[in-house]
Write a protein that holds these residues in place. Structure first.
Motif, PDB file in Angstrom:
ATOM      1  N   ASP A 174     -58.509  60.144 -26.063  1.00  0.00           N
ATOM      2  CA  ASP A 174     -57.838  60.223 -24.764  1.00  0.00           C
ATOM      3  C   ASP A 174     -58.613  61.072 -23.760  1.00  0.00           C
ATOM      4  OD1 ASP A 174     -55.779  58.585 -25.560  1.00  0.00           O
ATOM      5  OD2 ASP A 174     -54.462  60.242 -26.128  1.00  0.00           O
ATOM      6  N   ASP A 175     -59.296  62.103 -24.256  1.00  0.00           N
ATOM      7  CA  ASP A 175     -60.017  62.997 -23.343  1.00  0.00           C
ATOM      8  C   ASP A 175     -61.481  62.585 -23.150  1.00  0.00           C
ATOM      9  OD1 ASP A 175     -60.851  63.662 -25.896  1.00  0.00           O
ATOM     10  OD2 ASP A 175     -60.803  65.824 -25.558  1.00  0.00           O
ATOM     11  N   SER A 176     -61.816  61.384 -23.565  1.00  0.00           N
ATOM     12  CA  SER A 176     -63.180  60.891 -23.430  1.00  0.00           C
ATOM     13  C   SER A 176     -63.563  60.726 -21.963  1.00  0.00           C
ATOM     14  CB  SER A 176     -63.316  59.542 -24.141  1.00  0.00           C
ATOM     15  OG  SER A 176     -64.561  58.950 -23.847  1.00  0.00           O
ATOM     16  N   THR A 177     -64.800  61.024 -21.663  1.00  0.00           N
ATOM     17  CA  THR A 177     -65.340  60.812 -20.321  1.00  0.00           C
ATOM     18  C   THR A 177     -65.144  59.361 -19.902  1.00  0.00           C
ATOM     19  OG1 THR A 177     -67.022  62.510 -20.636  1.00  0.00           O
ATOM     20  CG2 THR A 177     -67.480  60.851 -18.953  1.00  0.00           C
ATOM     21  N   TRP A 178     -65.304  58.464 -20.852  1.00  0.00           N
ATOM     22  CA  TRP A 178     -65.276  57.034 -20.547  1.00  0.00           C
ATOM     23  C   TRP A 178     -63.883  56.550 -20.175  1.00  0.00           C
ATOM     24  CZ3 TRP A 178     -69.912  57.115 -19.603  1.00  0.00           C
ATOM     25  CH2 TRP A 178     -70.827  57.771 -20.403  1.00  0.00           C
ATOM     26  N   GLU A 217     -77.808  60.096 -16.578  1.00  0.00           N
ATOM     27  CA  GLU A 217     -78.155  60.452 -15.199  1.00  0.00           C
ATOM     28  C   GLU A 217     -77.469  59.523 -14.198  1.00  0.00           C
ATOM     29  OE1 GLU A 217     -79.474  62.165 -11.826  1.00  0.00           O
ATOM     30  OE2 GLU A 217     -79.445  62.996 -13.847  1.00  0.00           O
ATOM     31  N   ARG A 218     -77.454  58.228 -14.483  1.00  0.00           N
ATOM     32  CA  ARG A 218     -76.792  57.283 -13.563  1.00  0.00           C
ATOM     33  C   ARG A 218     -75.289  57.517 -13.516  1.00  0.00           C
ATOM     34  NH1 ARG A 218     -79.039  51.110 -13.625  1.00  0.00           N
ATOM     35  NH2 ARG A 218     -81.209  51.595 -13.195  1.00  0.00           N
ATOM     36  N   VAL A 219     -74.686  57.800 -14.664  1.00  0.00           N
ATOM     37  CA  VAL A 219     -73.245  58.077 -14.698  1.00  0.00           C
ATOM     38  C   VAL A 219     -72.940  59.291 -13.826  1.00  0.00           C
ATOM     39  CG1 VAL A 219     -71.370  58.918 -16.188  1.00  0.00           C
ATOM     40  CG2 VAL A 219     -72.769  56.980 -16.920  1.00  0.00           C
ATOM     41  N   GLU A 260     -73.885  58.134  -9.981  1.00  0.00           N
ATOM     42  CA  GLU A 260     -73.103  57.068  -9.357  1.00  0.00           C
ATOM     43  C   GLU A 260     -71.594  57.193  -9.560  1.00  0.00           C
ATOM     44  OE1 GLU A 260     -74.621  53.116  -9.733  1.00  0.00           O
ATOM     45  OE2 GLU A 260     -76.697  53.835  -9.815  1.00  0.00           O
ATOM     46  N   PHE A 261     -71.173  57.836 -10.661  1.00  0.00           N
ATOM     47  CA  PHE A 261     -69.743  57.957 -10.929  1.00  0.00           C
ATOM     48  C   PHE A 261     -69.242  59.388 -10.795  1.00  0.00           C
ATOM     49  CE2 PHE A 261     -70.478  54.330 -14.177  1.00  0.00           C
ATOM     50  CZ  PHE A 261     -70.548  53.393 -13.170  1.00  0.00           C
ATOM     51  N   GLY A 262     -70.161  60.348 -10.676  1.00  0.00           N
ATOM     52  CA  GLY A 262     -69.760  61.741 -10.538  1.00  0.00           C
ATOM     53  C   GLY A 262     -69.167  62.341 -11.799  1.00  0.00           C
ATOM     54  N   LEU A 263     -69.537  61.806 -12.953  1.00  0.00           N
ATOM     55  CA  LEU A 263     -69.018  62.304 -14.231  1.00  0.00           C
ATOM     56  C   LEU A 263     -70.135  62.904 -15.058  1.00  0.00           C
ATOM     57  CD1 LEU A 263     -66.705  59.333 -15.289  1.00  0.00           C
ATOM     58  CD2 LEU A 263     -66.006  61.527 -14.344  1.00  0.00           C
ATOM     59  N   GLU A 264     -69.792  63.932 -15.792  1.00  0.00           N
ATOM     60  CA  GLU A 264     -70.740  64.535 -16.725  1.00  0.00           C
ATOM     61  C   GLU A 264     -70.553  63.895 -18.088  1.00  0.00           C
ATOM     62  OE1 GLU A 264     -73.168  66.659 -15.951  1.00  0.00           O
ATOM     63  OE2 GLU A 264     -72.493  66.566 -13.867  1.00  0.00           O
ATOM     64  N   ALA A 265     -71.641  63.455 -18.681  1.00  0.00           N
ATOM     65  CA  ALA A 265     -71.608  62.838 -20.000  1.00  0.00           C
ATOM     66  C   ALA A 265     -72.771  63.379 -20.810  1.00  0.00           C
ATOM     67  CB  ALA A 265     -71.708  61.321 -19.875  1.00  0.00           C
ATOM     68  N   THR A 266     -72.754  63.124 -22.098  1.00  0.00           N
ATOM     69  CA  THR A 266     -73.852  63.539 -22.961  1.00  0.00           C
ATOM     70  C   THR A 266     -74.529  62.302 -23.537  1.00  0.00           C
ATOM     71  OG1 THR A 266     -72.489  63.623 -24.965  1.00  0.00           O
ATOM     72  CG2 THR A 266     -72.625  65.654 -23.624  1.00  0.00           C
ATOM     73  N   ILE A 267     -75.761  62.487 -23.963  1.00  0.00           N
ATOM     74  CA  ILE A 267     -76.494  61.402 -24.604  1.00  0.00           C
ATOM     75  C   ILE A 267     -75.727  60.919 -25.829  1.00  0.00           C
ATOM     76  CG2 ILE A 267     -78.594  60.869 -25.903  1.00  0.00           C
ATOM     77  CD1 ILE A 267     -80.104  62.645 -23.877  1.00  0.00           C
ATOM     78  N   SER A 268     -75.170  61.846 -26.567  1.00  0.00           N
ATOM     79  CA  SER A 268     -74.413  61.507 -27.766  1.00  0.00           C
ATOM     80  C   SER A 268     -73.204  60.629 -27.432  1.00  0.00           C
ATOM     81  CB  SER A 268     -73.954  62.789 -28.462  1.00  0.00           C
ATOM     82  OG  SER A 268     -73.141  62.500 -29.564  1.00  0.00           O
ATOM     83  N   SER A 269     -72.490  60.977 -26.370  1.00  0.00           N
ATOM     84  CA  SER A 269     -71.296  60.189 -26.015  1.00  0.00           C
ATOM     85  C   SER A 269     -71.682  58.797 -25.534  1.00  0.00           C
ATOM     86  CB  SER A 269     -70.443  60.917 -24.975  1.00  0.00           C
ATOM     87  OG  SER A 269     -71.069  60.940 -23.719  1.00  0.00           O
TER      88      SER A 269
END
Length: 79
Positions: free
Chosen positions: A3-7, A34-36, A39-48
């Motif tokens: 539920d708390d996933s960036t996606w 980097e694109r996420v 373009e989406f203004g979200l922080e994500a990790t390579i792992s995610s």
């Protein structure tokens, strides 16, 4: 997906764009992160990104199998 996933914060259109980057453009995980962000203004990790791609790849494969099964079933009713 948790539920708390960036996606889960992405709209359907953004998810489709993300899948295009990963599956059609074969964009690497680092560039996708980097694109996420850009373009989406979200922080994500390579792992995610990797987890997302693997999960969607499995789901897409299951969808393709279901489509092929339905097409094969439709052929069985032909004379």
């Amino acid at each position: 997906m948790r539920d708390d996933s960036t996606w889960n914060q992405l709209t359907a259109e953004q998810r489709e764009t993300l899948e295009t980057w990963l599956f059609d453009e074969n964009l690497g995980y680092a560039e996708t992160v980097e694109r996420v962000r850009r373009e989406f203004g979200l922080e994500a990790t390579i792992s995610s990104v990797g987890h997302f791609r693997r999960r969607r790849a499995a789901e897409r494969q299951a969808e393709d199998l279901a489509d092929a099964s339905a097409a094969a079933l439709a052929l069985t009713v032909l004379p």
